[in-house]
Design a protein around this motif. Structure first.
Motif, PDB file in Angstrom:
ATOM      1  N   UNK A   6       0.833  -1.221   0.000  1.00  0.00           N
ATOM      2  CA  UNK A   6       0.000   0.000   0.000  1.00  0.00           C
ATOM      3  C   UNK A   6       0.860   1.260   0.000  1.00  0.00           C
ATOM      4  N   UNK A   7       1.755   1.339  -0.978  1.00  0.00           N
ATOM      5  CA  UNK A   7       2.686   2.475  -0.969  1.00  0.00           C
ATOM      6  C   UNK A   7       2.017   3.801  -1.359  1.00  0.00           C
ATOM      7  N   UNK A   8       0.748   3.764  -1.755  1.00  0.00           N
ATOM      8  CA  UNK A   8       0.009   5.021  -1.926  1.00  0.00           C
ATOM      9  C   UNK A   8      -0.402   5.569  -0.552  1.00  0.00           C
ATOM     10  N   UNK A   9      -0.460   4.675   0.426  1.00  0.00           N
ATOM     11  CA  UNK A   9      -0.941   5.060   1.752  1.00  0.00           C
ATOM     12  C   UNK A   9       0.212   5.274   2.745  1.00  0.00           C
ATOM     13  N   UNK A  10       1.321   4.574   2.524  1.00  0.00           N
ATOM     14  CA  UNK A  10       2.475   4.691   3.419  1.00  0.00           C
ATOM     15  C   UNK A  10       3.661   5.267   2.656  1.00  0.00           C
ATOM     16  N   UNK A  11       4.550   5.927   3.410  1.00  0.00           N
ATOM     17  CA  UNK A  11       5.831   6.282   2.813  1.00  0.00           C
ATOM     18  C   UNK A  11       6.676   5.005   2.787  1.00  0.00           C
ATOM     19  N   UNK A  12       7.697   4.983   1.905  1.00  0.00           N
ATOM     20  CA  UNK A  12       8.513   3.764   1.792  1.00  0.00           C
ATOM     21  C   UNK A  12       9.269   3.444   3.066  1.00  0.00           C
ATOM     22  N   UNK A  13       9.532   4.499   3.842  1.00  0.00           N
ATOM     23  CA  UNK A  13      10.309   4.314   5.066  1.00  0.00           C
ATOM     24  C   UNK A  13       9.413   4.276   6.302  1.00  0.00           C
ATOM     25  N   UNK A  14       8.101   4.137   6.097  1.00  0.00           N
ATOM     26  CA  UNK A  14       7.175   4.120   7.239  1.00  0.00           C
ATOM     27  C   UNK A  14       7.595   3.045   8.232  1.00  0.00           C
ATOM     28  N   UNK A  15       7.548   3.379   9.503  1.00  0.00           N
ATOM     29  CA  UNK A  15       8.000   2.414  10.508  1.00  0.00           C
ATOM     30  C   UNK A  15       6.929   2.160  11.553  1.00  0.00           C
ATOM     31  N   UNK A  16       7.041   0.985  12.138  1.00  0.00           N
ATOM     32  CA  UNK A  16       6.161   0.585  13.228  1.00  0.00           C
ATOM     33  C   UNK A  16       6.984   0.621  14.515  1.00  0.00           C
ATOM     34  N   UNK A  17       6.483   1.356  15.506  1.00  0.00           N
ATOM     35  CA  UNK A  17       7.167   1.407  16.801  1.00  0.00           C
ATOM     36  C   UNK A  17       6.260   0.733  17.823  1.00  0.00           C
ATOM     37  N   UNK A  18       6.801  -0.267  18.495  1.00  0.00           N
ATOM     38  CA  UNK A  18       6.004  -1.000  19.484  1.00  0.00           C
ATOM     39  C   UNK A  18       6.466  -0.634  20.891  1.00  0.00           C
ATOM     40  N   UNK A  19       5.514  -0.335  21.733  1.00  0.00           N
ATOM     41  CA  UNK A  19       5.802  -0.094  23.147  1.00  0.00           C
ATOM     42  C   UNK A  19       5.255  -1.298  23.908  1.00  0.00           C
TER      43      UNK A  19
END
Ligand SMILES: [Zn+2]
Length: 117
Positions: free
Chosen positions: A55-68
């Motif tokens: 879904x690269x129309x919705x996310x940037x290529x470098x989008x990251x997930x941060x988990x706490x």
């Protein structure tokens, strides 16, 4: 891997909210994941990467997930001992019966996300 559907639900919520706010691309998603929430961090990261790449129309290529990660805690209703359960129904290490009331560690929720207009 039920983390795929969990992540799908979360990303759908974020997408709807982002649409309302006029955010075009999502850059970062932060989640709170309890140790006994039944969601495995590694599987969540893998699911996120798959959704992002599809879904690269919705996310940037470098989008990251941060988990706490929220630590699991339970308190025995019999002896009041506080301990760290390794699952939802955990034995009190002192009484050896499943008498623990879970205090934390079951959370699974969106903390925040960031995006670009
Ligand atoms: Zn106890």
């Amino acid at each position: 891997m039920h983390e795929m559907s969990l992540m799908g639900d979360i990303l759908q919520l974020i997408q709807e909210d982002a649409t309302d706010k006029g955010i075009q691309q999502i850059d970062k998603v932060e989640l709170i994941v309890g140790e006994i929430s039944n969601a495995m961090p590694d599987a969540l990261r893998m699911a996120f990467d798959i959704f992002r790449d599809q879904n690269l129309h919705l996310f940037t290529e470098t989008a990251e997930l941060v988990l706490h990660i929220e630590e699991a805690k339970a308190k025995c209703v019999l002896c009041e001992l506080e301990y760290r359960p390794d699952q939802k129904i955990a034995l009190c290490p002192s009484c050896l019966v499943p008498s623990g009331k879970v205090l934390s560690g079951e959370t699974f929720q969106i903390l925040s996300y960031e995006g670009r207009n």
